[in-house]
Design an enzyme around this catalytic site. Structure first.
Site, short mmCIF file in Angstrom:
data_model
loop_
_atom_site.label_atom_id
_atom_site.label_comp_id
_atom_site.label_asym_id
_atom_site.label_seq_id
_atom_site.Cartn_x
_atom_site.Cartn_y
_atom_site.Cartn_z
N HIS A 53 0.88 -1.17 0.07
CA HIS A 53 -0.11 -0.04 0.08
C HIS A 53 1.00 1.15 0.16
O HIS A 53 1.88 1.01 0.43
CB HIS A 53 -0.89 0.05 1.08
CG HIS A 53 -2.09 -0.90 1.22
ND1 HIS A 53 -3.18 -0.91 2.25
CD2 HIS A 53 -2.06 -2.20 0.50
CE1 HIS A 53 -3.98 -1.98 2.00
NE2 HIS A 53 -3.22 -2.86 0.92
N GLU A 55 1.23 3.80 2.03
CA GLU A 55 1.47 4.08 3.19
C GLU A 55 2.57 3.29 3.69
O GLU A 55 3.77 3.77 4.05
CB GLU A 55 0.43 3.94 4.35
CG GLU A 55 -0.72 4.70 3.94
CD GLU A 55 -1.96 4.01 3.14
OE1 GLU A 55 -3.09 4.32 3.49
OE2 GLU A 55 -1.46 3.31 2.28
N CYS A 83 -6.00 1.86 5.93
CA CYS A 83 -6.72 0.69 6.50
C CYS A 83 -5.84 0.16 7.68
O CYS A 83 -4.85 0.70 8.29
CB CYS A 83 -6.42 -0.57 5.56
SG CYS A 83 -4.64 -1.07 5.21
N CYS A 86 -2.18 -0.60 7.50
CA CYS A 86 -1.42 0.58 7.52
C CYS A 86 -1.40 1.33 8.77
O CYS A 86 -0.46 1.97 9.36
CB CYS A 86 -1.82 1.17 6.41
SG CYS A 86 -1.44 0.74 4.76
#
Length: 149
Positions: A53, A55, A83, A86
């Site tokens: 992701h 992040e 999410c 993260c």
């Protein structure tokens, strides 16, 4: 010295680049003392990595730049509410602050679906702000998914 709006503009640029490669358009930037340490975009499809992701990629790059996994004094800017995975990584990184653009009513772990950050029993708390350039971030996501349907 970069401000919140400028940092989010950089994250939005990363999101647009992700969309061009077929990735869900999410971008992230890590800033410390007004300077960008890392910028990233979703890379899940390109890397065949469910943890890639924006992040996580940005946190990894910032940690490498500092030579320390603890990102004290840093702010993470991201175009979509993080999410649970993260959010957990942000806690372990000891970020000072999270700024996200659009809320994620399907998987957001910073208040929309779950509240992972700043749980009273966790050993680290961070400042959380949302809504910076939210309309722009939402439009990038809407356009991406509209084109795929």
């Amino acid at each position: 010295m970069i401000d919140d709006r400028e940092a989010m503009e950089v994250a939005l640029a990363e999101a647009r680049l992700a969309a061009q490669t077929g990735e869900v358009p999410i971008g992230a930037v890590v800033v410390r003392e007004g300077e960008i340490l890392a910028r990233a975009q979703n890379s899940v499809v390109r890397l065949n990595d469910p943890t890639a992701h924006a992040e996580i990629v940005a946190l990894r790059a910032a940690a490498a730049a500092l030579g320390n996994y603890r990102l004290n004094g840093c702010t993470l800017y991201v175009t979509l509410e993080p999410c649970a995975m993260c959010a957990g990584a942000m806690i372990h990184a000891r970020l000072d602050r999270l700024v996200f653009a659009a809320a994620d009513p399907k998987a957001g772990a910073c208040g929309s679906v779950l509240e992972v950050l700043n749980h009273p029993r966790l050993n680290h708390q961070m400042q959380v702000e949302q809504g910076v350039l939210a309309d722009e971030a939402s439009e990038i996501l809407r356009s991406f998914f509209r084109a795929r349907r």
